[in-house]
Design an enzyme around this catalytic site. Structure first.
Site, mmCIF file in Angstrom:
data_model
loop_
_atom_site.group_PDB
_atom_site.id
_atom_site.type_symbol
_atom_site.label_atom_id
_atom_site.label_comp_id
_atom_site.label_asym_id
_atom_site.label_seq_id
_atom_site.Cartn_x
_atom_site.Cartn_y
_atom_site.Cartn_z
ATOM 1 N N ILE A 170 11.289 -49.380 28.872
ATOM 2 C CA ILE A 170 11.759 -49.125 27.543
ATOM 3 C C ILE A 170 10.873 -48.529 26.695
ATOM 4 C CG2 ILE A 170 13.197 -49.670 25.661
ATOM 5 C CD1 ILE A 170 14.991 -49.409 28.028
ATOM 6 N N LYS A 171 10.910 -47.308 26.221
ATOM 7 C CA LYS A 171 10.202 -46.767 25.074
ATOM 8 C C LYS A 171 10.799 -46.970 23.849
ATOM 9 C CE LYS A 171 7.565 -42.939 22.768
ATOM 10 N NZ LYS A 171 7.511 -41.490 22.869
#
Length: 358
Positions: free
Chosen positions: A240-241
Protein backbone atom coordinates in the site's frame (compact mmCIF):
# COMPACT_ATOMS: atom_id res chain seq x y z
CA UNK A 1 29.39 6.88 3.45
CA UNK A 2 26.18 5.94 5.27
CA UNK A 3 24.34 8.59 7.25
CA UNK A 4 25.08 8.03 10.94
CA UNK A 5 22.76 8.69 13.85
CA UNK A 6 24.56 11.90 14.82
CA UNK A 7 24.06 13.30 11.30
CA UNK A 8 20.41 12.27 11.41
CA UNK A 9 19.95 14.05 14.74
CA UNK A 10 21.56 17.15 13.27
CA UNK A 11 19.20 17.10 10.28
CA UNK A 12 16.16 16.70 12.55
CA UNK A 13 17.21 19.54 14.84
CA UNK A 14 14.74 20.23 17.63
CA UNK A 15 12.53 17.34 16.45
CA UNK A 16 15.23 14.70 16.94
CA UNK A 17 14.31 13.53 20.43
CA UNK A 18 10.57 13.60 19.74
CA UNK A 19 10.97 11.34 16.69
CA UNK A 20 13.83 9.07 17.73
CA UNK A 21 12.85 8.50 21.37
CA UNK A 22 9.06 8.32 21.03
CA UNK A 23 7.36 5.30 22.63
CA UNK A 24 4.14 4.17 21.00
CA UNK A 25 1.47 3.57 23.64
CA UNK A 26 -1.45 3.15 21.26
CA UNK A 27 -1.01 -0.01 19.13
CA UNK A 28 1.88 -2.06 20.45
CA UNK A 29 4.65 -3.03 18.02
CA UNK A 30 4.17 -6.62 19.22
CA UNK A 31 0.82 -6.68 17.42
CA UNK A 32 2.40 -5.81 14.08
CA UNK A 33 3.75 -8.03 11.35
CA UNK A 34 7.10 -6.34 11.06
CA UNK A 35 9.26 -5.95 7.92
CA UNK A 36 12.07 -8.50 7.86
CA UNK A 37 14.35 -10.45 5.56
CA UNK A 38 11.85 -13.34 5.82
CA UNK A 39 8.76 -11.23 5.05
CA UNK A 40 7.67 -13.18 1.96
CA UNK A 41 8.09 -16.55 3.71
CA UNK A 42 6.42 -15.37 6.91
CA UNK A 43 3.47 -13.53 5.32
CA UNK A 44 2.63 -14.10 1.67
CA UNK A 45 3.74 -17.75 1.54
CA UNK A 46 0.63 -18.58 3.56
CA UNK A 47 -1.72 -16.65 1.25
CA UNK A 48 -3.28 -17.50 -2.12
CA UNK A 49 -0.43 -15.79 -4.01
CA UNK A 50 1.14 -18.16 -6.52
CA UNK A 51 4.84 -18.97 -6.72
CA UNK A 52 5.51 -16.39 -9.43
CA UNK A 53 4.05 -13.59 -7.29
CA UNK A 54 6.17 -14.73 -4.34
CA UNK A 55 9.21 -14.71 -6.61
CA UNK A 56 8.55 -11.15 -7.75
CA UNK A 57 7.85 -9.91 -4.23
CA UNK A 58 11.16 -11.43 -3.17
CA UNK A 59 12.82 -9.85 -6.20
CA UNK A 60 11.59 -6.42 -5.12
CA UNK A 61 12.83 -6.95 -1.58
CA UNK A 62 16.21 -8.37 -2.61
CA UNK A 63 17.29 -5.58 -4.97
CA UNK A 64 19.30 -2.42 -4.26
CA UNK A 65 20.93 -1.08 -1.12
CA UNK A 66 18.03 -2.26 1.06
CA UNK A 67 18.08 -5.75 -0.42
CA UNK A 68 17.56 -8.40 2.25
CA UNK A 69 16.33 -6.01 4.95
CA UNK A 70 12.57 -6.27 4.34
CA UNK A 71 12.40 -2.56 3.46
CA UNK A 72 11.75 -0.83 0.14
CA UNK A 73 13.06 2.31 -1.54
CA UNK A 74 11.19 2.94 -4.80
CA UNK A 75 11.65 5.78 -7.28
CA UNK A 76 8.24 6.74 -8.77
CA UNK A 77 8.12 9.02 -11.81
CA UNK A 78 4.63 9.12 -13.30
CA UNK A 79 4.22 12.86 -12.73
CA UNK A 80 4.60 13.55 -16.47
CA UNK A 81 1.01 12.33 -16.77
CA UNK A 82 -0.32 13.10 -13.30
CA UNK A 83 1.03 16.68 -13.04
CA UNK A 84 2.01 17.45 -16.68
CA UNK A 85 5.47 16.80 -18.07
CA UNK A 86 6.44 20.46 -18.22
CA UNK A 87 5.53 21.15 -14.61
CA UNK A 88 7.32 17.99 -13.47
CA UNK A 89 10.52 18.15 -15.52
CA UNK A 90 11.14 21.87 -15.98
CA UNK A 91 13.53 21.85 -13.00
CA UNK A 92 15.60 19.11 -14.67
CA UNK A 93 14.74 18.57 -18.37
CA UNK A 94 16.96 15.45 -18.51
CA UNK A 95 14.03 13.50 -17.12
CA UNK A 96 11.91 14.06 -20.21
CA UNK A 97 14.02 11.06 -21.34
CA UNK A 98 12.78 7.98 -19.42
CA UNK A 99 16.21 6.34 -19.56
CA UNK A 100 17.47 8.90 -17.06
CA UNK A 101 14.66 7.94 -14.68
CA UNK A 102 15.80 4.32 -14.70
CA UNK A 103 19.47 5.33 -14.45
CA UNK A 104 18.72 7.40 -11.33
CA UNK A 105 16.94 4.47 -9.67
CA UNK A 106 19.83 2.12 -10.44
CA UNK A 107 22.59 4.52 -9.40
CA UNK A 108 20.76 5.34 -6.16
CA UNK A 109 20.40 1.64 -5.29
CA UNK A 110 16.60 1.65 -5.27
CA UNK A 111 14.68 -1.61 -4.98
CA UNK A 112 12.54 -0.71 -8.00
CA UNK A 113 11.50 2.03 -10.40
CA UNK A 114 7.81 2.90 -10.95
CA UNK A 115 6.64 4.74 -14.03
CA UNK A 116 4.21 4.75 -16.95
CA UNK A 117 3.64 2.14 -19.67
CA UNK A 118 5.30 4.35 -22.28
CA UNK A 119 8.31 5.35 -20.19
CA UNK A 120 9.24 1.84 -19.07
CA UNK A 121 8.37 0.19 -22.39
CA UNK A 122 10.73 2.54 -24.21
CA UNK A 123 13.73 1.11 -22.33
CA UNK A 124 12.44 -2.27 -21.15
CA UNK A 125 14.76 -4.47 -23.21
CA UNK A 126 17.77 -2.59 -21.86
CA UNK A 127 16.81 -2.40 -18.19
CA UNK A 128 13.95 -4.74 -17.15
CA UNK A 129 16.45 -7.42 -16.13
CA UNK A 130 18.62 -4.93 -14.21
CA UNK A 131 16.06 -3.37 -11.87
CA UNK A 132 12.48 -4.43 -11.06
CA UNK A 133 9.87 -2.46 -13.01
CA UNK A 134 6.60 -1.32 -11.41
CA UNK A 135 4.27 -0.36 -14.26
CA UNK A 136 1.60 2.21 -13.30
CA UNK A 137 -1.57 1.09 -15.10
CA UNK A 138 -3.89 4.06 -14.52
CA UNK A 139 -3.54 7.83 -14.28
CA UNK A 140 -5.36 11.11 -13.80
CA UNK A 141 -5.38 12.89 -17.18
CA UNK A 142 -4.97 16.66 -16.73
CA UNK A 143 -5.47 18.05 -20.23
CA UNK A 144 -9.28 18.06 -20.26
CA UNK A 145 -10.66 21.56 -19.76
CA UNK A 146 -11.88 22.22 -17.18
CA UNK A 147 -9.74 19.66 -15.35
CA UNK A 148 -11.48 16.51 -14.22
CA UNK A 149 -10.09 14.20 -11.55
CA UNK A 150 -10.41 10.54 -12.38
CA UNK A 151 -8.10 7.55 -12.72
CA UNK A 152 -8.40 5.85 -16.11
CA UNK A 153 -6.60 2.82 -17.53
CA UNK A 154 -3.64 3.61 -19.79
CA UNK A 155 -2.72 0.08 -20.88
CA UNK A 156 -3.17 -3.61 -20.16
CA UNK A 157 -1.82 -6.11 -17.65
CA UNK A 158 -0.59 -8.25 -20.55
CA UNK A 159 1.54 -5.34 -21.79
CA UNK A 160 3.11 -4.93 -18.34
CA UNK A 161 3.83 -8.66 -18.23
CA UNK A 162 5.36 -8.66 -21.71
CA UNK A 163 7.82 -5.90 -20.81
CA UNK A 164 9.04 -7.95 -17.84
CA UNK A 165 7.45 -6.00 -14.98
CA UNK A 166 7.86 -7.37 -11.46
CA UNK A 167 4.77 -5.50 -10.28
CA UNK A 168 1.94 -3.25 -11.40
CA UNK A 169 0.75 -0.15 -9.59
CA UNK A 170 -2.59 1.63 -9.64
CA UNK A 171 -4.34 4.55 -7.95
CA UNK A 172 -7.84 4.70 -6.52
CA UNK A 173 -9.39 8.00 -5.46
CA UNK A 174 -11.33 6.75 -2.46
CA UNK A 175 -14.28 8.97 -1.62
CA UNK A 176 -14.66 10.33 -5.16
CA UNK A 177 -17.71 9.93 -7.39
CA UNK A 178 -15.66 7.57 -9.57
CA UNK A 179 -14.28 5.38 -6.77
CA UNK A 180 -16.74 2.49 -7.18
CA UNK A 181 -15.75 2.05 -10.84
CA UNK A 182 -12.07 2.39 -9.99
CA UNK A 183 -12.34 -0.24 -7.23
CA UNK A 184 -13.89 -2.75 -9.63
CA UNK A 185 -11.36 -1.99 -12.39
CA UNK A 186 -8.34 -2.23 -10.13
CA UNK A 187 -9.54 -5.35 -8.31
CA UNK A 188 -9.95 -7.15 -11.65
CA UNK A 189 -6.59 -5.87 -12.90
CA UNK A 190 -4.81 -6.95 -9.72
CA UNK A 191 -6.43 -10.40 -9.89
CA UNK A 192 -5.11 -10.87 -13.43
CA UNK A 193 -1.69 -9.47 -12.51
CA UNK A 194 -1.46 -12.04 -9.72
CA UNK A 195 -2.51 -14.78 -12.12
CA UNK A 196 0.40 -13.84 -14.37
CA UNK A 197 2.77 -13.66 -11.40
CA UNK A 198 3.21 -9.91 -10.84
CA UNK A 199 3.01 -8.21 -7.46
CA UNK A 200 0.57 -5.34 -6.89
CA UNK A 201 0.99 -1.88 -5.34
CA UNK A 202 -1.97 0.42 -4.70
CA UNK A 203 -1.80 4.21 -4.35
CA UNK A 204 -4.64 4.60 -1.79
CA UNK A 205 -5.50 8.29 -2.11
CA UNK A 206 -8.61 10.06 -0.84
CA UNK A 207 -10.24 12.71 -3.00
CA UNK A 208 -13.43 14.65 -2.38
CA UNK A 209 -13.88 18.40 -2.00
CA UNK A 210 -16.10 17.69 1.03
CA UNK A 211 -13.02 16.39 2.88
CA UNK A 212 -12.05 20.03 3.44
CA UNK A 213 -14.09 21.23 6.40
CA UNK A 214 -13.93 24.73 7.90
CA UNK A 215 -10.59 25.38 6.26
CA UNK A 216 -9.02 22.12 7.46
CA UNK A 217 -7.97 19.54 4.86
CA UNK A 218 -8.69 15.97 5.97
CA UNK A 219 -7.49 14.22 2.81
CA UNK A 220 -4.50 12.95 4.77
CA UNK A 221 -6.22 12.39 8.11
CA UNK A 222 -5.24 9.14 9.81
CA UNK A 223 -8.79 7.82 10.07
CA UNK A 224 -9.75 8.40 6.42
CA UNK A 225 -6.42 7.26 4.95
CA UNK A 226 -6.46 4.30 7.31
CA UNK A 227 -9.81 3.17 5.93
CA UNK A 228 -8.56 3.68 2.37
CA UNK A 229 -5.62 1.41 3.24
CA UNK A 230 -7.98 -1.21 4.65
CA UNK A 231 -10.09 -1.26 1.49
CA UNK A 232 -6.97 -1.35 -0.67
CA UNK A 233 -5.56 -4.34 1.18
CA UNK A 234 -8.93 -6.08 0.94
CA UNK A 235 -9.11 -5.76 -2.84
CA UNK A 236 -5.74 -7.42 -3.43
CA UNK A 237 -2.84 -5.02 -2.95
CA UNK A 238 0.40 -6.62 -1.75
CA UNK A 239 1.86 -3.20 -0.89
CA UNK A 240 0.00 0.00 0.00
CA UNK A 241 1.27 3.46 -0.92
CA UNK A 242 -0.17 6.26 1.21
CA UNK A 243 0.57 9.84 2.18
CA UNK A 244 1.66 10.17 5.79
CA UNK A 245 -1.07 11.55 8.06
CA UNK A 246 -1.00 15.26 8.76
CA UNK A 247 -3.99 15.25 11.13
CA UNK A 248 -6.87 13.09 12.36
CA UNK A 249 -10.61 13.33 12.84
CA UNK A 250 -11.86 13.29 9.26
CA UNK A 251 -14.86 11.15 10.17
CA UNK A 252 -15.70 13.46 13.06
CA UNK A 253 -15.50 16.60 10.92
CA UNK A 254 -17.70 15.09 8.22
CA UNK A 255 -20.23 13.96 10.81
CA UNK A 256 -20.57 17.43 12.38
CA UNK A 257 -24.08 18.78 12.66
CA UNK A 258 -26.86 16.55 11.37
CA UNK A 259 -24.88 14.76 8.67
CA UNK A 260 -24.11 11.06 8.80
CA UNK A 261 -20.97 9.82 7.10
CA UNK A 262 -19.42 6.39 7.43
CA UNK A 263 -18.92 4.74 10.81
CA UNK A 264 -16.56 5.61 13.64
CA UNK A 265 -15.67 4.50 17.13
CA UNK A 266 -14.33 7.03 19.63
CA UNK A 267 -11.52 4.61 20.51
CA UNK A 268 -9.97 5.37 17.09
CA UNK A 269 -9.00 8.72 18.60
CA UNK A 270 -8.69 7.97 22.31
CA UNK A 271 -6.87 4.60 22.26
CA UNK A 272 -5.63 3.68 18.77
CA UNK A 273 -4.00 7.01 17.92
CA UNK A 274 -2.52 10.11 19.48
CA UNK A 275 -1.48 13.37 17.87
CA UNK A 276 2.09 12.09 17.37
CA UNK A 277 2.99 11.45 13.68
CA UNK A 278 4.41 8.00 14.47
CA UNK A 279 1.21 6.94 16.22
CA UNK A 280 -0.92 8.34 13.39
CA UNK A 281 1.14 6.42 10.84
CA UNK A 282 0.93 3.26 12.95
CA UNK A 283 -2.84 3.46 12.59
CA UNK A 284 -2.29 3.39 8.82
CA UNK A 285 -0.13 0.27 9.26
CA UNK A 286 -2.80 -1.36 11.43
CA UNK A 287 -5.29 -0.92 8.61
CA UNK A 288 -3.06 -2.87 6.21
CA UNK A 289 -3.99 -6.01 8.16
CA UNK A 290 -1.46 -5.12 10.88
CA UNK A 291 1.31 -4.95 8.31
CA UNK A 292 0.53 -8.05 6.22
CA UNK A 293 0.52 -5.66 3.27
CA UNK A 294 3.56 -3.40 3.56
CA UNK A 295 2.94 0.32 3.97
CA UNK A 296 5.16 2.61 1.92
CA UNK A 297 4.66 6.33 2.43
CA UNK A 298 5.09 8.89 -0.32
CA UNK A 299 7.88 11.44 -0.12
CA UNK A 300 5.77 14.42 -1.14
CA UNK A 301 6.53 17.48 -3.23
CA UNK A 302 9.92 19.13 -3.45
CA UNK A 303 10.43 22.06 -1.09
CA UNK A 304 13.04 24.12 0.79
CA UNK A 305 14.27 21.38 3.17
CA UNK A 306 14.04 18.23 1.06
CA UNK A 307 16.89 16.29 2.68
CA UNK A 308 15.68 16.85 6.24
CA UNK A 309 12.04 16.27 5.24
CA UNK A 310 12.90 13.00 3.48
CA UNK A 311 14.81 11.69 6.50
CA UNK A 312 11.99 12.70 8.83
CA UNK A 313 9.39 10.94 6.66
CA UNK A 314 11.51 7.79 6.57
CA UNK A 315 11.97 7.76 10.36
CA UNK A 316 8.23 8.14 10.96
CA UNK A 317 7.46 5.33 8.52
CA UNK A 318 10.09 2.96 9.91
CA UNK A 319 9.31 3.58 13.58
CA UNK A 320 5.58 3.23 12.87
CA UNK A 321 6.10 -0.21 11.30
CA UNK A 322 6.03 0.73 7.64
CA UNK A 323 7.98 -0.97 4.86
CA UNK A 324 9.69 2.02 3.27
CA UNK A 325 9.39 5.11 1.14
CA UNK A 326 8.42 5.82 -2.44
CA UNK A 327 9.97 9.20 -3.16
CA UNK A 328 10.08 10.87 -6.57
CA UNK A 329 9.94 14.65 -6.95
CA UNK A 330 12.39 15.33 -4.15
CA UNK A 331 14.92 13.18 -6.05
CA UNK A 332 14.40 13.80 -9.76
CA UNK A 333 13.72 17.53 -9.62
CA UNK A 334 17.41 18.20 -8.97
CA UNK A 335 20.79 17.21 -10.49
CA UNK A 336 21.28 13.43 -10.56
CA UNK A 337 24.10 13.52 -7.97
CA UNK A 338 21.85 15.29 -5.48
CA UNK A 339 18.99 12.94 -6.31
CA UNK A 340 21.18 9.93 -5.58
CA UNK A 341 22.31 11.54 -2.29
CA UNK A 342 18.72 12.15 -1.18
CA UNK A 343 17.58 8.60 -1.97
CA UNK A 344 20.66 7.18 -0.21
CA UNK A 345 19.86 9.25 2.89
CA UNK A 346 16.36 7.76 2.96
CA UNK A 347 17.84 4.27 2.63
CA UNK A 348 20.33 4.98 5.41
CA UNK A 349 17.44 5.41 7.84
CA UNK A 350 16.29 1.85 7.13
CA UNK A 351 19.84 0.52 7.28
CA UNK A 352 20.46 2.12 10.68
CA UNK A 353 19.87 -0.41 13.47
CA UNK A 354 19.65 2.36 16.06
CA UNK A 355 16.35 3.50 14.55
CA UNK A 356 13.85 0.92 15.78
CA UNK A 357 10.10 0.37 15.94
CA UNK A 358 8.47 2.66 18.45
Amino acid sequence: MALGISSIEELLGDEASDLLDHECKTISKDRLIQPSANYVDDVWYHSDRNNRVLQNLQRLLNNGRLGGTGYLSILPVDQGIEHSAGASFAKNPDYFDPENIVKLAIEAGCNAVASTFGALASVSRKYAHKIPFVVKINHNELLTYPNTFDQIMFGTIDQAYDMGAAAVGATIYFGSDESNRQIVEVAKAFEYAHELGMATILWCYTRNSAFKVDGVDYHSSADLTGQANHIGTTLGADIIKQKQPTNNGGYKALNAGDSSYGKLDERIYSELTSDHPIDLTRYQVANTFMGRAGLINSGGASGDNDFADAVKTAIINKRAGGMGLISGRKAFQRPIGEGVKLLNMIQDVYLNDEITLA
